[in-house]
Design a protein around this motif. Structure first.
Motif, mmCIF file in Angstrom:
data_model
loop_
_atom_site.group_PDB
_atom_site.id
_atom_site.type_symbol
_atom_site.label_atom_id
_atom_site.label_comp_id
_atom_site.label_asym_id
_atom_site.label_seq_id
_atom_site.Cartn_x
_atom_site.Cartn_y
_atom_site.Cartn_z
ATOM 1 N N ARG A 25 0.809 -1.219 0.000
ATOM 2 C CA ARG A 25 0.000 0.000 0.000
ATOM 3 C C ARG A 25 0.848 1.276 0.000
ATOM 4 O O ARG A 25 1.790 1.406 0.778
ATOM 5 N N GLY A 26 0.490 2.193 -0.914
ATOM 6 C CA GLY A 26 1.218 3.464 -1.000
ATOM 7 C C GLY A 26 2.526 3.334 -1.768
ATOM 8 O O GLY A 26 3.173 4.325 -2.070
ATOM 9 N N ARG A 27 2.933 2.095 -2.061
ATOM 10 C CA ARG A 27 4.193 1.887 -2.781
ATOM 11 C C ARG A 27 3.928 1.439 -4.216
ATOM 12 O O ARG A 27 4.531 1.950 -5.148
ATOM 13 N N LEU A 28 3.035 0.478 -4.340
ATOM 14 C CA LEU A 28 2.738 -0.045 -5.675
ATOM 15 C C LEU A 28 1.557 0.727 -6.257
ATOM 16 O O LEU A 28 0.429 0.560 -5.805
ATOM 17 N N LEU A 29 1.845 1.585 -7.225
ATOM 18 C CA LEU A 29 0.788 2.403 -7.818
ATOM 19 C C LEU A 29 0.639 1.971 -9.274
ATOM 20 O O LEU A 29 1.295 2.495 -10.180
ATOM 21 N N ILE A 35 6.504 2.509 -8.790
ATOM 22 C CA ILE A 35 6.725 1.988 -7.438
ATOM 23 C C ILE A 35 7.352 3.125 -6.651
ATOM 24 O O ILE A 35 8.375 3.684 -7.049
ATOM 25 N N LYS A 36 6.697 3.475 -5.563
ATOM 26 C CA LYS A 36 7.148 4.604 -4.748
ATOM 27 C C LYS A 36 7.834 4.077 -3.496
ATOM 28 O O LYS A 36 7.192 3.420 -2.665
ATOM 29 N N MET A 37 9.117 4.298 -3.383
ATOM 30 C CA MET A 37 9.835 3.884 -2.169
ATOM 31 C C MET A 37 10.918 4.923 -1.932
ATOM 32 O O MET A 37 11.920 4.965 -2.665
ATOM 33 N N LEU A 71 15.525 -12.359 -7.511
ATOM 34 C CA LEU A 71 14.742 -11.211 -8.006
ATOM 35 C C LEU A 71 15.649 -10.100 -8.526
ATOM 36 O O LEU A 71 15.464 -9.593 -9.633
ATOM 37 N N ILE A 72 16.633 -9.704 -7.710
ATOM 38 C CA ILE A 72 17.468 -8.558 -8.083
ATOM 39 C C ILE A 72 18.351 -8.912 -9.286
ATOM 40 O O ILE A 72 18.524 -8.112 -10.202
ATOM 41 N N ILE A 172 11.683 -3.789 -4.600
ATOM 42 C CA ILE A 172 13.028 -3.225 -4.778
ATOM 43 C C ILE A 172 13.614 -3.668 -6.128
ATOM 44 O O ILE A 172 14.119 -2.850 -6.899
ATOM 45 N N ALA A 173 13.515 -4.961 -6.412
ATOM 46 C CA ALA A 173 14.105 -5.481 -7.647
ATOM 47 C C ALA A 173 13.451 -4.847 -8.873
ATOM 48 O O ALA A 173 14.134 -4.452 -9.829
ATOM 49 N N LEU A 174 12.125 -4.724 -8.831
ATOM 50 C CA LEU A 174 11.422 -4.163 -9.988
ATOM 51 C C LEU A 174 11.729 -2.682 -10.137
ATOM 52 O O LEU A 174 11.908 -2.184 -11.250
#
Ligand code: M6R
Length: 367
Positions: A25-29, A35-37, A71-72, A172-174
Motif C-alpha cells: 500500500r502506497g508503494r505499488l501504484l 513503485i514509490k519507495m 529477483l534482483i 526493490i528489484a522491480l
C-alpha cells in the motif's frame, strides 16, 4: 488477541493477504505505473551503480534473502551474494565503500545481523535495512531502508514477516530494474500488475489449501524425516518449508534444489520418506515432473504443491495441494501458504506448543 484462532501462528498465516496488501500500500501504484519507495529513490544512483549487493540475514530472513538474490539478479541484473550474518561477521569479507549491503530482519534485533551491519559500516558500505519492527535497533543503525508492514508477529515461527519480506524484495528489484533500464516498461507493467493481485491469490490459496493440508498432516504425525524440493525461485521456498517443519514439529526436514536429489539425497528415498515438491506451472515444470517420477520409482510419498488444474504431477503424486498460478518470481509467496499450514497442523497433531517451540526465542539477541 488471537482473534478466535487457536494459535498466533495460525492467525498470522491467515493475516497474510492483509500484511502483503499493507506492505504494497502506497508503494505499488499500478495505475500510475510506478513503485514509490523513498529509501530506494533517494539512493537510486548509488544502488544502481553497485558492482555487487550483499544480503545478510539469519534463519527465515536469510531464505527471503536468497529469493531476493533471484529477483534482483533477474530484474536489475546486479550481482547479489547472500550470506548468513554469523558467517559474514567472522570471515573478513571483501566489503568496501563501493558496496551495498541489504540487511533483512523481522525483529530488527538479531545479534549476528546487527554485528554484520556494524562491520559493513566500518568498511564504508551503504547499508539498507528491511525490518518489520519499527524503530528497532537494526532499523535505526542502517543508512536507509523499507519497513515490511506485516504488523506484530508473535509466533516464534516466522510466517507473515517472510511473505512481507518477499513483497519488499520484489518491489526493490522491480524498481531498480525499471530505473536502470534492465527491465522494459512493458515487462515492468506486466509484473506490477501481477504483484498487485498477490494478496487476493494468497487469500485464494488459504481457502483452497487449509482443509487439505490439515487432512494430509494427519498422515505424517509420526514421520521422522521430510524432504522439501523446489527449483529456481522455489528452491529457497523449499528451504523455508523445511525450516518451518523443523522448528515447530521437531521432525527432521531438509530442503534441496530438486535437481540435487540425484547427487545424494535420493539414497534416502523409500516408502517411508515424505517429500514435499513445489511444482507450479511457471518454473521448470517439465524438469520437476521428471523429478517426481524418479521419486515415485523409489516409492517415496509425494506431497505436491501444484497449480489449479494440474494433471501431470497430480496424476503421480500421493497428495495434491492446489494453489493459484502466478509469475514464477512471485510463486514462493503463494507456495509458502500450504507449507506453513502443513507444518502447523503436523505440530498441532503432535501436541506441540507451536507458538513457543522448545529451545527457540522470537528474537535471537545473543550470538
Ligand atoms: O528477527 P530476524 O528476522 O532477524 O530473525 C532471524 C531468525 O532468527 C528467524 O527468522 C528464525 O529463523 C525464525 N524462528 C524462523 O521461523
Amino acid at each position: 488477541e488471537k482473534g478466535g484462532y487457536e494459535h498466533f501462528m495460525l492467525k498470522e498465516i491467515f493475516e497474510q493477504p492483509k500484511s502483503i496488501h499493507d506492505t504494497l500500500r502506497g508503494r505499488l501504484l499500478v495505475e500510475e505505473g510506478i513503485i514509490k519507495m523513498a529509501g530506494i529513490w533517494d539512493n537510486l544512483e548509488r544502488l544502481n551503480q553497485a558492482k555487487k549487493i550483499t544480503i545478510i540475514a539469519c534463519g527465515t530472513s536469510w531464505h527471503a534473502g536468497l529469493i531476493g538474490e533471484y529477483l534482483i539478479e533477474e530484474f536489475a541484473r546486479i550481482p547479489v551474494e547472500v550470506e548468513y550474518a554469523s558467517e559474514f561477521r567472522y570471515r573478513n569479507p571483501i566489503i568496501t565503500e563501493k558496496d551495498i549491503v541489504i540487511a533483512i530482519s523481522q525483529s530488527g534485533e538479531t545479534a549476528d545481523t546487527m554485528a554484520a551491519i556494524k562491520l559493513a559500516k566500518e568498511r564504508g558500505a551503504f547499508v539498507y535495512g528491511i525490518c518489520n519492527v519499527v524503530d528497532s535497533s537494526i532499523a535505526r543503525v542502517t543508512d536507509a531502508g523499507s519497513y515490511t508492514h506485516a504488523g506484530p508477529e508473535i509466533g516464534v515461527a516466522s510466517t507473515k514477516a517472510f511473505t512481507a519480506q518477499l513483497t519488499i524484495l520484489s518491489l526493490i528489484a522491480l524498481k531498480l530494474g525499471k530505473h536502470n533500464g534492465q527491465l522494459s516498461n512493458q515487462e515492468f507493467m506486466r509484473l506490477i500488475t501481477e504483484l498487485d493481485t498477490i494478496p487476493q491469490k494468497v487469500q485464494e490459496a488459504l481457502e483452497s489449501t487449509h482443509e487439505i493440508t490439515k487432512e494430509i498432516a494427519k498422515n505424517f504425525v509420526d514421520a521422522q524425516n521430510f524432504l522439501y524440493l523446489g527449483r529456481g525461485y522455489n528452491f529457497p521456498a523449499a528451504l523455508e518449508g523445511a525450516l518451518k517443519l523443523k522448528e515447530i514439529s521437531y521432525i527432521h526436514a531438509e530442503g534441496y534444489p530438486a535437481a540435487e536429489m540425484k547427487h545424494g539425497p535420493i539414497a534416502l528415498i523409500d516408502e517411508n520418506m515424505p517429500i514435499v515438491i513445489i511444482a507450479p506451472k511457471q518454473g521448470h515444470y517439465d524438469k520437476i515432473v521428471s523429478n517426481v517420477q524418479e521419486i515415485k520409482a523409489r516409492k517415496g510419498k509425494v506431497i505436491a504443491v501444484v497449480n489449479k488444474g494440474d494433471t501431470q504431477v497430480a496424476s503421480v503424486a500421493d497428495y495434491v495441494i492446489e494453489i493459484p498460478e502466478t509469475s514464477e518470481c512471485f510463486s514462493p509467496i503463494i507456495a509458502s501458504v500450504p507449507l506453513q499450514l502443513l507444518s502447523y497442523y503436523v505440530a498441532v497433531y503432535r501436541g506441540n506448543n507451536v507458538d513457543q517451540p522448545r529451545n527457540l526465542a522470537k528474537s535471537v539477541t545473543v550470538e
